[in-house]
Design a protein around this motif. Structure first.
Motif, PDB file in Angstrom:
ATOM      1  N   ALA A  41     -14.399  -8.793  -2.247  1.00 42.70           N
ATOM      2  CA  ALA A  41     -14.772  -7.442  -2.660  1.00 42.70           C
ATOM      3  C   ALA A  41     -13.604  -6.795  -3.388  1.00 42.70           C
ATOM      4  N   ALA A  42     -13.889  -6.125  -4.471  1.00 42.13           N
ATOM      5  CA  ALA A  42     -12.846  -5.514  -5.298  1.00 42.13           C
ATOM      6  C   ALA A  42     -12.464  -4.140  -4.771  1.00 42.13           C
ATOM      7  N   SER A  43     -11.292  -3.696  -5.132  1.00 42.80           N
ATOM      8  CA  SER A  43     -10.866  -2.336  -4.811  1.00 42.80           C
ATOM      9  C   SER A  43     -11.568  -1.351  -5.734  1.00 42.80           C
ATOM     10  N   ALA A  44     -11.585  -0.096  -5.322  1.00 37.58           N
ATOM     11  CA  ALA A  44     -12.235   0.938  -6.128  1.00 37.58           C
ATOM     12  C   ALA A  44     -11.372   1.299  -7.338  1.00 37.58           C
ATOM     13  N   ALA A  45     -12.031   1.713  -8.391  1.00 39.31           N
ATOM     14  CA  ALA A  45     -11.314   2.048  -9.629  1.00 39.31           C
ATOM     15  C   ALA A  45     -10.338   3.193  -9.425  1.00 39.31           C
ATOM     16  N   TRP A  46     -10.626   4.086  -8.467  1.00 37.96           N
ATOM     17  CA  TRP A  46      -9.795   5.267  -8.281  1.00 37.96           C
ATOM     18  C   TRP A  46      -8.528   4.991  -7.487  1.00 37.96           C
ATOM     19  N   GLU A  47      -8.395   3.811  -6.905  1.00 31.24           N
ATOM     20  CA  GLU A  47      -7.317   3.589  -5.939  1.00 31.24           C
ATOM     21  C   GLU A  47      -5.922   3.806  -6.533  1.00 31.24           C
ATOM     22  N   ASN A  48      -5.718   3.436  -7.776  1.00 28.78           N
ATOM     23  CA  ASN A  48      -4.408   3.583  -8.402  1.00 28.78           C
ATOM     24  C   ASN A  48      -4.209   4.929  -9.090  1.00 28.78           C
ATOM     25  N   ASP A  49      -5.233   5.793  -9.011  1.00 27.26           N
ATOM     26  CA  ASP A  49      -5.103   7.122  -9.606  1.00 27.26           C
ATOM     27  C   ASP A  49      -4.252   8.031  -8.716  1.00 27.26           C
ATOM     28  N   ALA A  50      -3.574   8.954  -9.315  1.00 26.65           N
ATOM     29  CA  ALA A  50      -2.839   9.952  -8.540  1.00 26.65           C
ATOM     30  C   ALA A  50      -3.832  10.834  -7.787  1.00 26.65           C
TER      31      ALA A  50
END
Length: 397
Positions: A41-50
């Protein structure tokens, strides 16, 4: 020995053994058996967002080491730890070393009366958390408690009354759902209808009193005196059972429920006669059924503090989450298994993003309840208190 041919005998025996082996290997599959799929399962797109928002928060009471997971979750979400208070010198020293930039305060009141603090976290002794939370809400602050967040019905009534009057948030960190990636993924699949309508949850929740290999989550330090006193820790159903009842409500979607039956026992700790090292309960909700088993008997050979399992039965399939290890296969946790009408799936959930921290900080700012439903959190607390109150004490012979 007439007619006996050793060569024919061994040829026949070998063929029979090979056929048995083929069956064991799964080559003799029934008609219509689907594939076995392995996924990550992939991580969410927002995870690396501030983080979108920032708040100031404080810690007030750190009797249980769950406070570190709670604190880190809020920091991930954009929170800034500005202050802390604790009454146990060893706990304070460790916390101060971990978070050197936070200011040590001289009392609970100093934190509650500091106007710049928006949120208070606490893992104080379990029976002291709700009274502190009520004071925090009356002081205009939101509150995040370690589980169990409430240990008596009187405390529950006070919390509900204060929530209604102040419009503050009283959240409870049910971390076995909110901070377990496999449990988060299971929730996504249930909401997508992957197994149809949920009928029942089964939670097997073994724990370890002192973990041989160390690690704060398993109680590597000697347990404090209050750990053995039900009036202080809440009892086994109210304490560790709160995680599991929260999951029952979440996955079934039940908004009302009752305890059908519950029982507790002290099997192996006669030196602490009031302690409960085993308990279980049966639940019936308006949208599903539940069963929970709890114990303090995880052996050292497991290598972690408990082999927690979650089973979700649906009308079109089922899910199992092996949360913390995959016994006999791998020490990795967050293993999810899903079976439906077409296939079997194994999903490695270790890359799944944890949304609670960012969502909860947004809730503080926007006055919403996305990270945790307020009524569900308090209903879970109510159910485990009632399960504890009506539990039958069973003494094995």
């Amino acid at each position: 020995m007439n007619g006996f041919n050793r060569r024919d005998f061994f040829r026949t025996a070998g063929a029979m053994g090979m056929m048995g082996g083929l069956a064991e290997m799964g080559l003799a599959q029934p008609v219509g058996a689907g594939p076995v799929l392995h996924e990550v399962a992939a991580s969410a797109a927002w995870e690396n967002d501030a983080p979108k928002h920032s708040i100031n928060f404080a810690v007030c009471g750190m009797s249980h080491d769950h406070i570190y997971g709670m604190t880190n979750a809020i920091i991930r979400g954009g929170g800034k730890l500005v202050a802390f208070y604790g009454s146990e010198p060893n706990k304070v020293a460790r916390f101060k070393k971990q978070y050197p930039d936070a200011k040590q305060m001289e009392s609970e009141d100093a934190i509650l009366h500091e106007p710049s603090i928006q949120l208070v976290l606490s893992s104080a002794i379990a029976s002291e958390r709700a009274p502190l939370g009520v004071r925090a809400m009356k002081a205009g602050k939101d509150f995040l408690s370690d589980k169990p967040g409430i240990t008596t019905l009187e405390q529950l009534a006070a919390v509900r009354k204060t929530v209604k009057e102040t419009k503050r948030i009283y959240a409870i960190m049910y971390s076995e759902l909110l901070e377990v990636k496999g449990a988060i993924k299971a929730g996504e699949l249930v909401r997508q209808g992957a197994i149809g309508q949920v009928i029942q949850t089964i939670n097997i929740a073994p724990h370890q009193i002192v973990q041989g290999g160390g690690g704060a989550a398993g109680g590597a330090d000697p347990r404090p005196d209050w750990f053995w006193v039900p009036e202080q820790y809440g009892g086994i159903l109210c304490d560790i059972g709160s995680h599991q009842v929260d999951q029952f409500l979440y996955y079934t979607g039940s908004t009302s429920a009752e305890i059908v039956e519950s029982q507790i026992s002290n099997i192996a700790h006669p030196e602490h006669p009031k302690f409960q090292d085993f308990g279980d309960m049966v639940l019936r909700g308006n949208k599903g059924f539940g069963y929970v088993r709890l114990d303090w008997f995880t052996p050292d050979g497991l290598g972690t503090w408990g082999d927690g399992r979650l089973f979700i039965l649906g009308t079109k399939g089922y899910i199992e989450v092996r949360k913390y290890t995959n016994v006999g296969v791998s020490k990795a946790g967050n293993n999810l298994f899903l079976v439906d009408g077409q296939q079997q799936r194994y999903i490695d959930c270790n890359q799944v993003s944890l949304p609670f921290g960012p969502q909860f900080v947004e809730d503080i700012v926007n006055r919403t309840h996305i990270a945790q439903d307020q009524e569900q959190a308090l209903l879970a607390a109510e159910l485990v208190i009632k399960a504890q109150m009506q539990a039958k004490w069973v003494k094995l012979t």
